[in-house]
Design an enzyme around this catalytic site. Structure first.
Site, PDB file in Angstrom:
ATOM      1  N   ARG A 147      34.176  52.046  48.228  1.00 51.91           N
ATOM      2  CA  ARG A 147      34.824  51.032  47.322  1.00 51.91           C
ATOM      3  C   ARG A 147      34.385  51.919  45.767  1.00 51.91           C
ATOM      4  O   ARG A 147      33.362  52.201  45.426  1.00 51.91           O
ATOM      5  CB  ARG A 147      34.063  49.798  47.217  1.00 51.91           C
ATOM      6  CG  ARG A 147      34.690  48.695  46.347  1.00 51.91           C
ATOM      7  CD  ARG A 147      33.841  47.444  46.100  1.00 51.91           C
ATOM      8  NE  ARG A 147      32.871  47.631  45.216  1.00 51.91           N
ATOM      9  CZ  ARG A 147      32.197  46.486  44.755  1.00 51.91           C
ATOM     10  NH1 ARG A 147      32.372  45.239  45.180  1.00 51.91           N
ATOM     11  NH2 ARG A 147      31.239  46.602  43.682  1.00 51.91           N
ATOM     12  N   TYR A 159      32.920  43.723  35.964  1.00 48.87           N
ATOM     13  CA  TYR A 159      32.062  43.702  37.411  1.00 48.87           C
ATOM     14  C   TYR A 159      31.833  44.811  37.980  1.00 48.87           C
ATOM     15  O   TYR A 159      32.651  45.734  37.916  1.00 48.87           O
ATOM     16  CB  TYR A 159      33.156  42.872  38.007  1.00 48.87           C
ATOM     17  CG  TYR A 159      32.707  42.809  39.519  1.00 48.87           C
ATOM     18  CD1 TYR A 159      33.131  43.603  40.578  1.00 48.87           C
ATOM     19  CD2 TYR A 159      31.415  42.008  39.950  1.00 48.87           C
ATOM     20  CE1 TYR A 159      32.824  43.779  41.642  1.00 48.87           C
ATOM     21  CE2 TYR A 159      30.826  42.534  41.366  1.00 48.87           C
ATOM     22  CZ  TYR A 159      31.590  43.237  42.112  1.00 48.87           C
ATOM     23  OH  TYR A 159      31.017  43.676  43.314  1.00 48.87           O
ATOM     24  N   ASP A 210      37.528  46.022  44.191  1.00 52.30           N
ATOM     25  CA  ASP A 210      37.307  44.623  44.167  1.00 52.30           C
ATOM     26  C   ASP A 210      37.761  44.066  42.874  1.00 52.30           C
ATOM     27  O   ASP A 210      37.219  44.538  41.716  1.00 52.30           O
ATOM     28  CB  ASP A 210      35.692  44.449  44.390  1.00 52.30           C
ATOM     29  CG  ASP A 210      35.479  42.792  44.549  1.00 52.30           C
ATOM     30  OD1 ASP A 210      34.445  42.530  44.887  1.00 52.30           O
ATOM     31  OD2 ASP A 210      36.385  42.114  44.413  1.00 52.30           O
ATOM     32  N   HIS A 212      37.864  41.003  42.106  1.00 53.95           N
ATOM     33  CA  HIS A 212      36.703  39.943  41.596  1.00 53.95           C
ATOM     34  C   HIS A 212      37.168  38.813  41.048  1.00 53.95           C
ATOM     35  O   HIS A 212      36.852  38.300  40.070  1.00 53.95           O
ATOM     36  CB  HIS A 212      35.478  40.553  40.957  1.00 53.95           C
ATOM     37  CG  HIS A 212      34.276  39.938  41.103  1.00 53.95           C
ATOM     38  ND1 HIS A 212      33.786  39.070  40.558  1.00 53.95           N
ATOM     39  CD2 HIS A 212      33.366  40.368  42.296  1.00 53.95           C
ATOM     40  CE1 HIS A 212      32.307  38.816  41.154  1.00 53.95           C
ATOM     41  NE2 HIS A 212      32.395  39.500  42.132  1.00 53.95           N
ATOM     42  N   GLU A 236      40.578  43.753  46.988  1.00 56.47           N
ATOM     43  CA  GLU A 236      39.684  42.521  47.138  1.00 56.47           C
ATOM     44  C   GLU A 236      39.891  41.435  46.074  1.00 56.47           C
ATOM     45  O   GLU A 236      39.784  41.806  44.941  1.00 56.47           O
ATOM     46  CB  GLU A 236      38.274  42.828  47.459  1.00 56.47           C
ATOM     47  CG  GLU A 236      37.454  41.994  47.730  1.00 56.47           C
ATOM     48  CD  GLU A 236      35.850  42.267  47.898  1.00 56.47           C
ATOM     49  OE1 GLU A 236      35.827  43.624  47.914  1.00 56.47           O
ATOM     50  OE2 GLU A 236      34.998  41.385  47.732  1.00 56.47           O
ATOM     51  N   GLU A 262      34.636  36.330  50.479  1.00 56.23           N
ATOM     52  CA  GLU A 262      33.086  36.278  50.305  1.00 56.23           C
ATOM     53  C   GLU A 262      32.726  35.026  49.907  1.00 56.23           C
ATOM     54  O   GLU A 262      31.660  34.587  50.067  1.00 56.23           O
ATOM     55  CB  GLU A 262      32.853  37.460  49.386  1.00 56.23           C
ATOM     56  CG  GLU A 262      33.075  37.357  48.219  1.00 56.23           C
ATOM     57  CD  GLU A 262      32.628  38.665  47.370  1.00 56.23           C
ATOM     58  OE1 GLU A 262      32.756  39.724  47.848  1.00 56.23           O
ATOM     59  OE2 GLU A 262      31.797  38.189  46.224  1.00 56.23           O
ATOM     60  N   ARG A 283      36.988  38.084  54.477  1.00 57.13           N
ATOM     61  CA  ARG A 283      35.482  38.762  53.884  1.00 57.13           C
ATOM     62  C   ARG A 283      34.308  37.552  54.258  1.00 57.13           C
ATOM     63  O   ARG A 283      33.149  38.180  53.866  1.00 57.13           O
ATOM     64  CB  ARG A 283      35.516  39.058  52.507  1.00 57.13           C
ATOM     65  CG  ARG A 283      36.564  39.945  52.250  1.00 57.13           C
ATOM     66  CD  ARG A 283      35.826  41.350  51.812  1.00 57.13           C
ATOM     67  NE  ARG A 283      35.053  41.123  50.815  1.00 57.13           N
ATOM     68  CZ  ARG A 283      33.824  42.159  50.954  1.00 57.13           C
ATOM     69  NH1 ARG A 283      33.306  42.631  51.816  1.00 57.13           N
ATOM     70  NH2 ARG A 283      32.974  42.005  49.713  1.00 57.13           N
ATOM     71  N   GLU A 339      30.700  45.870  54.665  1.00 52.30           N
ATOM     72  CA  GLU A 339      30.216  46.507  53.275  1.00 52.30           C
ATOM     73  C   GLU A 339      28.456  46.713  53.676  1.00 52.30           C
ATOM     74  O   GLU A 339      27.790  45.885  54.124  1.00 52.30           O
ATOM     75  CB  GLU A 339      30.397  45.116  52.134  1.00 52.30           C
ATOM     76  CG  GLU A 339      29.793  45.613  50.846  1.00 52.30           C
ATOM     77  CD  GLU A 339      29.970  44.299  49.858  1.00 52.30           C
ATOM     78  OE1 GLU A 339      30.619  43.389  50.337  1.00 52.30           O
ATOM     79  OE2 GLU A 339      29.817  44.579  48.765  1.00 52.30           O
ATOM     80  N   TRP A 402      34.337  34.906  36.636  1.00 51.46           N
ATOM     81  CA  TRP A 402      33.616  36.241  36.823  1.00 51.46           C
ATOM     82  C   TRP A 402      33.719  36.943  38.078  1.00 51.46           C
ATOM     83  O   TRP A 402      34.073  36.411  39.131  1.00 51.46           O
ATOM     84  CB  TRP A 402      32.005  36.036  36.511  1.00 51.46           C
ATOM     85  CG  TRP A 402      31.173  36.852  36.716  1.00 51.46           C
ATOM     86  CD1 TRP A 402      30.914  38.043  35.833  1.00 51.46           C
ATOM     87  CD2 TRP A 402      30.563  37.621  37.791  1.00 51.46           C
ATOM     88  NE1 TRP A 402      30.381  39.114  36.209  1.00 51.46           N
ATOM     89  CE2 TRP A 402      30.072  38.864  37.560  1.00 51.46           C
ATOM     90  CE3 TRP A 402      30.408  36.892  39.322  1.00 51.46           C
ATOM     91  CZ2 TRP A 402      29.196  39.452  38.663  1.00 51.46           C
ATOM     92  CZ3 TRP A 402      29.482  37.644  40.149  1.00 51.46           C
ATOM     93  CH2 TRP A 402      28.875  39.020  39.542  1.00 51.46           C
TER      94      TRP A 402
HETATM   95  C1  CS2 Z   1      31.048  41.565  45.282  1.00 51.90           C
HETATM   96  C2  CS2 Z   1      29.527  40.951  45.216  1.00 51.90           C
HETATM   97  O1  CS2 Z   1      30.290  43.042  47.088  1.00 51.90           O
HETATM   98  C3  CS2 Z   1      31.253  42.358  46.695  1.00 51.90           C
HETATM   99  O2  CS2 Z   1      32.413  42.420  46.976  1.00 51.90           O
HETATM  100  O3  CS2 Z   1      32.123  40.487  45.252  1.00 51.90           O
HETATM  101  O4  CS2 Z   1      29.070  41.996  44.656  1.00 51.90           O
HETATM  102  C4  CS2 Z   1      29.455  39.666  44.565  1.00 51.90           C
HETATM  103  O5  CS2 Z   1      29.771  39.869  43.110  1.00 51.90           O
HETATM  104  C5  CS2 Z   1      27.993  39.268  44.570  1.00 51.90           C
HETATM  105  O6  CS2 Z   1      27.590  39.220  45.995  1.00 51.90           O
HETATM  106  C6  CS2 Z   1      27.765  37.997  43.903  1.00 51.90           C
HETATM  107  O7  CS2 Z   1      26.386  37.513  44.109  1.00 51.90           O
HETATM  108 MG    MG Z   2      33.731  41.073  46.320  1.00 54.84          MG
END
Ligand code: CS2
Ligand code: MG
Length: 402
Positions: A147, A159, A210, A212, A236, A262, A283, A339, A402
């Site tokens: 990634r 991010y 990502d 995000h 992602e 996620e 995810r 991941e 975020w």
């Molecule tokens: C992120 C995470 O790993 C990822 O794909 O989206 O780092 C996410 O920001 C954190 O798990 C939030 O605590």
């Molecule tokens: Mg993520």
């Protein structure tokens, strides 16, 4: 066999983790991850004050019945706190079952569907040069899937990129960090990031990114279309997924594969995304989506629609989740990728584990259960430290995703 104790252990070896330890009258115990980044104490309280008292005296082998009791019996269903607490109980009970049976978790699930689990690492750079250096290091380490996240020109923070250039931990101790975000600057830059990666390293590695949750559906469609020449393994969280139908707009415009989930905590968060094949990877993770019992249901439902798993495995999920996830991944017939960010050294010492990493793949090992333990004495040396995830605002101050 009966449950006689259920203890919640909060520790901070490099970052906060919440672990549930369930002990039986025959001395066999199991542990589960209950870590919810930035809201750890909410889950600790949900477990200590409401769930653990219900477990005492129960047969640890009644895993499904316990799951149903904690899901239906709560009356107030779903949500990240509830489902993380249920997940921790579920993970601990599967761990006990494995220890009683003398079998590693993946064998209880149905055995290995592959030799090892492909993992993706994080190549992050404050600028393009640093991101390419990190990418090269991951290729050198044998990763087949990487990634890439990068600082955006004229944006102070973004991010996925550590300010120090080291490994990335989003939670800030003691305060909520406010970050500014410009979609325009991001969309102008990120295709050049992928072009540079492909230009320098070719197409032999899987390239992941990502977003995000930062874009609107039509912006996500525009990005997906713009980056098609770079053949991403997945894009992602391109847009927030409360409105699952919104992903139709992305699908109409691009064949770039989409990964989401996620932040999901139940099958209901992704049912439409999966059955309309609006995504390619789910995810959802063991710790936030109700544990092995529930994520197995999600994976099997997803397999009907050729959607593959891509479990979240950031370092703010504990090594307990990592260990259990590797068993899950080894079994899952529709496994996609896992991941793996690695962990701070103190965390690896607090959580001894059986997994092994080898040239971009991992294996959970053959220890009975999920193969991860907790050194309680060492855990006690790292008291909880209040920490919060950042918030993002647009450049005009509007609160954003975020
Ligand atoms: C992120 C995470 O790993 C990822 O794909 O989206 O780092 C996410 O920001 C954190 O798990 C939030 O605590
Ligand atoms: Mg993520």
């Amino acid at each position: 066999m009966k449950i006689v104790r259920a203890d919640v252990i909060v520790t901070c070896p490099g970052r906060n983790f919440v672990t549930l330890k369930i002990v039986t009258d025959e001395g066999v115990y199991g542990i589960g991850d209950a870590t919810l980044n930035g809201r750890e104490l909410a889950v600790a309280s949900y477990l200590r004050d409401h769930v653990c008292p219900m477990l005492i005296g129960r047969d640890p082998g009644r895993i499904e019945d316990t799951w149903q009791l904690l899901y239906r019996g709560a009356y107030w269903r779903r949500g990240p706190v509830t489902m993380t607490a249920i997940a921790a109980v579920d993970m601990a009970l599967w761990d006990i079952l494995g220890k009683v049976a003398g079998l590693p978790l993946y064998r209880l699930l149905g055995g290995a569907s592959r030799d090892a689990v492909m993992v993706y690492g994080h190549a992050t750079g404050r600028d393009l040069g640093e991101a390419l250096e990190r990418y090269a290091e991951h290729i050198e380490a044998g990763y087949q899937a990487i990634r890439v996240q990068c600082g955006i020109p004229n944006m102070r923070s973004v991010y996925g990129v550590a300010k120090s250039g080291g490994s990335y931990e989003p939670a800030t101790k003691g305060a909520v960090e406010e970050q500014r975000w410009s979609t325009e600057k991001y969309l102008d830059f990120v295709p050049t990031l992928f072009a540079a990666v492909r230009e320098k390293f070719g197409f032999d590695t899987h390239l992941l990114h990502d977003v995000h949750h930062r874009l609107t559906p039509i912006e996500a469609a525009r990005l997906g279309k713009a980056v098609e020449p770079y053949r991403l393994f997945w894009l992602e969280d391109p847009t927030p997924a409360e409105n699952q139908a919104g992903f139709r707009l992305i699908r109409e415009h691009t064949v770039t594969p989409i990964a989401v989930g996620e932040v999901f905590n139940s099958i209901w968060d992704c049912k439409q995304l999966i059955e309309e094949q609006l995504i390619d990877y789910i995810r959802a993770t063991l710790t936030h989506a109700g544990g092995i019992t529930h994520l197995k249901r999600v994976a099997e439902f997803a397999s009907l629609y050729q959607v593959r798993t891509g479990c979240h495995g950031a370092s703010d999920l504990s090594p307990v989740c990592m260990g259990a996830a590797l068993h899950f991944d080894l079994w899952a017939p529709n496994f996609g990728v896992q991941e793996y960010m690695g962990f701070p050294e103190p965390a690896l010492e607090v959580f001894p584990h059986a997994w092994r990493f080898e040239r971009g793949t991992m294996h959970p090992g053959e220890a009975p259960g999920h193969g991860v333990d907790i050194d309680e004495a060492l855990a006690a040396c790292y008291p909880y430290e209040s920490a919060y995830l950042p918030v993002a605002r647009l450049e005009d101050g509007t609160l954003w995703n975020w």
